[in-house]
Structure formats: C-alpha cells, structure tokens
Design an enzyme around this catalytic site. Sequence first.
Site, PDB file in Angstrom:
ATOM      1  N   ASP A  37       2.158  -6.905   1.842  1.00  0.00           N
ATOM      2  CA  ASP A  37       0.751  -6.218   2.421  1.00  0.00           C
ATOM      3  C   ASP A  37       1.512  -5.042   3.257  1.00  0.00           C
ATOM      4  O   ASP A  37       0.807  -4.869   4.468  1.00  0.00           O
ATOM      5  CB  ASP A  37      -0.166  -7.067   3.365  1.00  0.00           C
TER       6      ASP A  37
ATOM      7  N   HIS B 242       1.072  -1.044  -0.046  1.00  0.00           N
ATOM      8  CA  HIS B 242      -0.067  -0.089   0.099  1.00  0.00           C
ATOM      9  C   HIS B 242       0.979   1.057  -0.108  1.00  0.00           C
ATOM     10  O   HIS B 242       1.563   1.638   0.966  1.00  0.00           O
ATOM     11  CB  HIS B 242      -1.025   0.033   1.297  1.00  0.00           C
TER      12      HIS B 242
ATOM     13  N   HIS C  53      -9.065 -10.192  -0.984  1.00  0.00           N
ATOM     14  CA  HIS C  53      -9.051 -10.028   0.121  1.00  0.00           C
ATOM     15  C   HIS C  53     -10.134 -11.069   0.845  1.00  0.00           C
ATOM     16  O   HIS C  53     -11.241 -10.621   0.642  1.00  0.00           O
ATOM     17  CB  HIS C  53      -9.120  -8.787   0.684  1.00  0.00           C
TER      18      HIS C  53
ATOM     19  N   ARG D 115      -0.372   4.304  -0.722  1.00  0.00           N
ATOM     20  CA  ARG D 115      -1.108   5.318  -0.099  1.00  0.00           C
ATOM     21  C   ARG D 115      -1.540   6.483  -0.858  1.00  0.00           C
ATOM     22  O   ARG D 115      -2.261   7.572  -0.589  1.00  0.00           O
ATOM     23  CB  ARG D 115      -0.916   5.930   1.282  1.00  0.00           C
TER      24      ARG D 115
HETATM   25  O1  DOR Z   1      -4.300  -4.800   7.478  1.00  0.00           O
HETATM   26  C1  DOR Z   1      -4.584  -4.373   6.532  1.00  0.00           C
HETATM   27  N1  DOR Z   1      -4.550  -3.137   6.129  1.00  0.00           N
HETATM   28  N2  DOR Z   1      -5.345  -5.350   5.610  1.00  0.00           N
HETATM   29  C2  DOR Z   1      -5.489  -4.937   4.468  1.00  0.00           C
HETATM   30  O2  DOR Z   1      -5.857  -5.610   3.835  1.00  0.00           O
HETATM   31  C3  DOR Z   1      -5.517  -3.528   4.330  1.00  0.00           C
HETATM   32  C4  DOR Z   1      -4.501  -2.703   4.823  1.00  0.00           C
HETATM   33  C5  DOR Z   1      -4.406  -1.152   4.775  1.00  0.00           C
HETATM   34  O3  DOR Z   1      -4.758  -0.632   3.612  1.00  0.00           O
HETATM   35  O4  DOR Z   1      -4.233  -0.375   5.785  1.00  0.00           O
END
Ligand code: DOR
Length: 445
Positions: free
Chosen positions: A318, A64, A181, A66
């Site tokens: 992740d 991610h 997911h 962001r």
């Molecule tokens: O813990 C998580 N955070 N699992 C996810 O699938 C999304 C992620 C997030 O975007 O913060």
Amino acid sequence: MKNNWLIKGARVLDPANNFDAVRDLFIKSGTIADIGEEFSHDNVPVIDAHGLVLAPGFVDLHCHLREPGFEYKETIATGTRAAVRGGFTTVCSMANTDPVVDTPATVEFILEQARAAAAARVYPLAAVTQGFGGTQLVEMAMLAEAGAVAFSDDGMPVADARIMRHALEYSLLVDKPIVNHCEDPALAQGGVMNEGLTSLRLGLRGMPAEAEETMVARDALLARRTGAHIHIAHVSTQGGVEIIRGAKQAGIRITAEVTPHHLTLSDALVAGRRQAGAGSSLAYDTHAKVKPPLRTQADIDALIEGLNDGTLDAIATDHAPHSTTDKLCEYSEAESGISCLETAFSQVHQLVQDGRVPLQTLVSKLTTEPARVFGLPRGTLAVGAAADITLLDLEAAWDVDPEKFASKGKNTPIAGWTLPGRVAMTFVDGKLVHTADGYEQRGAQ
Ligand code: DOR
C-alpha cells in the site's frame, strides 16, 4: 552477451518449489537457465553472492504510482525505481489516479509508461466503478483485455452492497478478483485514527475496527452468494482476520493482504515525538496517518498469527507517496498514506529476527503467494522462468533516511529508525536494475 549472469554461492530460497539450499544460479538471456552446485561458464559475468539470500523478485499487489494526475507525488518512473530498490520486481498499481483507471486508454498509458521506465514490471488495476462514483460499473471485459489484472476503487470502499454484488457477478466473466478497501463510510465518518484508548487520550476522532469488520463480513457473504473472488486490501483488525479465517474455512473464495506497517506499527505512533525546544508541546505525526489506521498491539498480534496460519495470503505495501505539503499540516487535514516500497522488506524482516515469522513464510508472502492471488506468472525461481530475482543481505542493518528514497514520497513515520536486512541487488528479466551502496564490488567479476 546481454542479461547473462552467474550468481555464485547464494542461499537460494524458492517457496514456489519448496527449495532452500546454497547453490549457483545461471541466468541466460534473461531467464533462469540452471540452478546447481559449483557452475562455471566462460564469458559470463559473475556475482559473488556468498552470505546472501537469493529469492524470487517480490510481487506487490497494492501500490500507488500516482500517474496519471498526481505526478508531484510520484511517477511511474520514480515509483518503479523505488520498487526495485525495495526488492520488488512486480508491482500492481492502484486505480485512484486522475483520471481514474476506468478506460482501456488509461491502462495502456500506464503500461506504456512502465515500459519506458524499465525498472519493475507494472500490472495495473482498474476501478470497479466509473470515475470512482460508486454507482456505475466499469467495462470490465475491455479493461481486462487492455491488461487490468483486478478491479478496485481502493482509497475508497465500494460502499453500496448492491453494486458490490454486481461487481462480483461481472468479475466472474473476466475471472479477475475484486479488491475492496473495507471501511464503512458511516461508521468511519470523521475518523482520523484508530478508535481506542489512544484516540481518547489524544482527543482525535477515531475510526472503529467495526468500520472494517462489517464490510469484510459483507464482502465475504457476497462472495459466497456469487461464487466470485473477493480480495480484501490491507486488513488491519483482529476481527477482520477472524472473519476471513472463518470465510476461508467455509470455502468462500476470499483472499487477503496485510501491509508492513499494520504488521509492525501501532497507533501509539500517532502521538508523535516531543518537539525539541518546544516545551511540552506535542506534534501529532501526520506520517503515521494512514487508511486503514494503525491499530493496537492486539491487532498486530492477530495479523501476525493470520500471516502464519495462511488466513492472510500476502504482504502488500500500500505504498502511498504524498508530497511534503500534503503532510506538513494539521493532523486532521493531512493526507493518509505511507511511502514504504523501500522499507517494506526490512520492516517485516524484523518479525523474522524477533522469531515471530519464519523466513520461508515471509518470502512466500512476498513472492509466490501474491502471484497466486492475482494469477500472475511471477514469484518463482523455476528453470525457464524470467529471471526476476532479489538478493538479500540479512546480516546488514541500515538507517531509514527518506531523503535517500528514490520515491518522491518522503512520508514515513520510521525515518531515522535502524532496520535489519537489506535488499542488495535486484534483477528484472535478468537485467541488474539495482545495486545497493556497498555491494558494487560483488558484481561483474
Ligand atoms: O492511506 C491510504 N492512502 N490508504 C488508502 O487506501 C489510499 C492511499 C492513498 O491513495 O493515498
């Protein structure tokens, strides 16, 4: 000359070509030009890599970054810098940004920001449903043309089985995987950690393993029905591994990834540590809050077995950076996620040290295998390939200090831990993009 290097005396480990031997490697104009014994080339900077492992740059199928929308948590510049510090030369970015990645313009924006950042390569995923609404499919063909390598509403499941069926059908037209997911919303509702003895003891509401397992099974059946490629994100349960193993044996096009934290940490971490000077009060550790949740030792053992026997194709981080305020709150209110691009390799290297995963397997699950899952031309040291390379010092150990992360996300439950094995240097396209402290003297001699 630019992007020419002679890397001398490393243990060259290339799972794509089944190669493991001490060699010199010559990088010319950003590509791997030759691998052999005792090269010398005039006017080429030399890196002394004796005692180091030279692997293809790591490929992360799931992180991610962001941006756009949550730049206070991470940007493409900080996330890709964190990536190369962690040995990742390629990262696939998830679509739960703001706006979500459901238009070609957003895909192009991400690619543009990645080019400007000039650290790791970025391959964006696009959403499965418009605005993550769960009802209308995105325009897959346009998004694939813009550069999306797969489709996912990750962060959320595609809950509606009919939508998932249609997503899989349409994915055949673009020949890209759907990444899910797997978390049944009804079963997981209100859960903030794994459902089990620990949640009972802590008095926190749990998410049962079946929330994951039932959706993995559903997706496997829909992949069988459609003939499409389903990729299961962050598998965390023993049952999930067993269903995927059976589905693979049945010839279903299913692949799967597992994170460093689900491979190494259990739900016991949620209990946190006793607060110094705070009497008997316990602070639950919001840094251990993640989706899917950390599970039990039996799940960890099954995940490791699944990694070793090929049920789980790839290790994916992740990486989920969050701001301090996202985590500095009551456990049930905290955001889920772990910032882990910079700790991932060392965390899973612990499994090699413990004799649970062979080094060659580990490296293939970080390189060749993820590249194969998404069909990316990466993860190999073949002559002629782009020189995306990671140099590893397996003998080194280091202390995790989140304040030193390049990532804006300091959210890790393993701060202060000592981890084995370090990423010493990282090259992307033959460009030296990271040198860890203490390894400078090996370079440019
Ligand atoms: O813990 C998580 N955070 N699992 C996810 O699938 C999304 C992620 C997030 O975007 O913060």
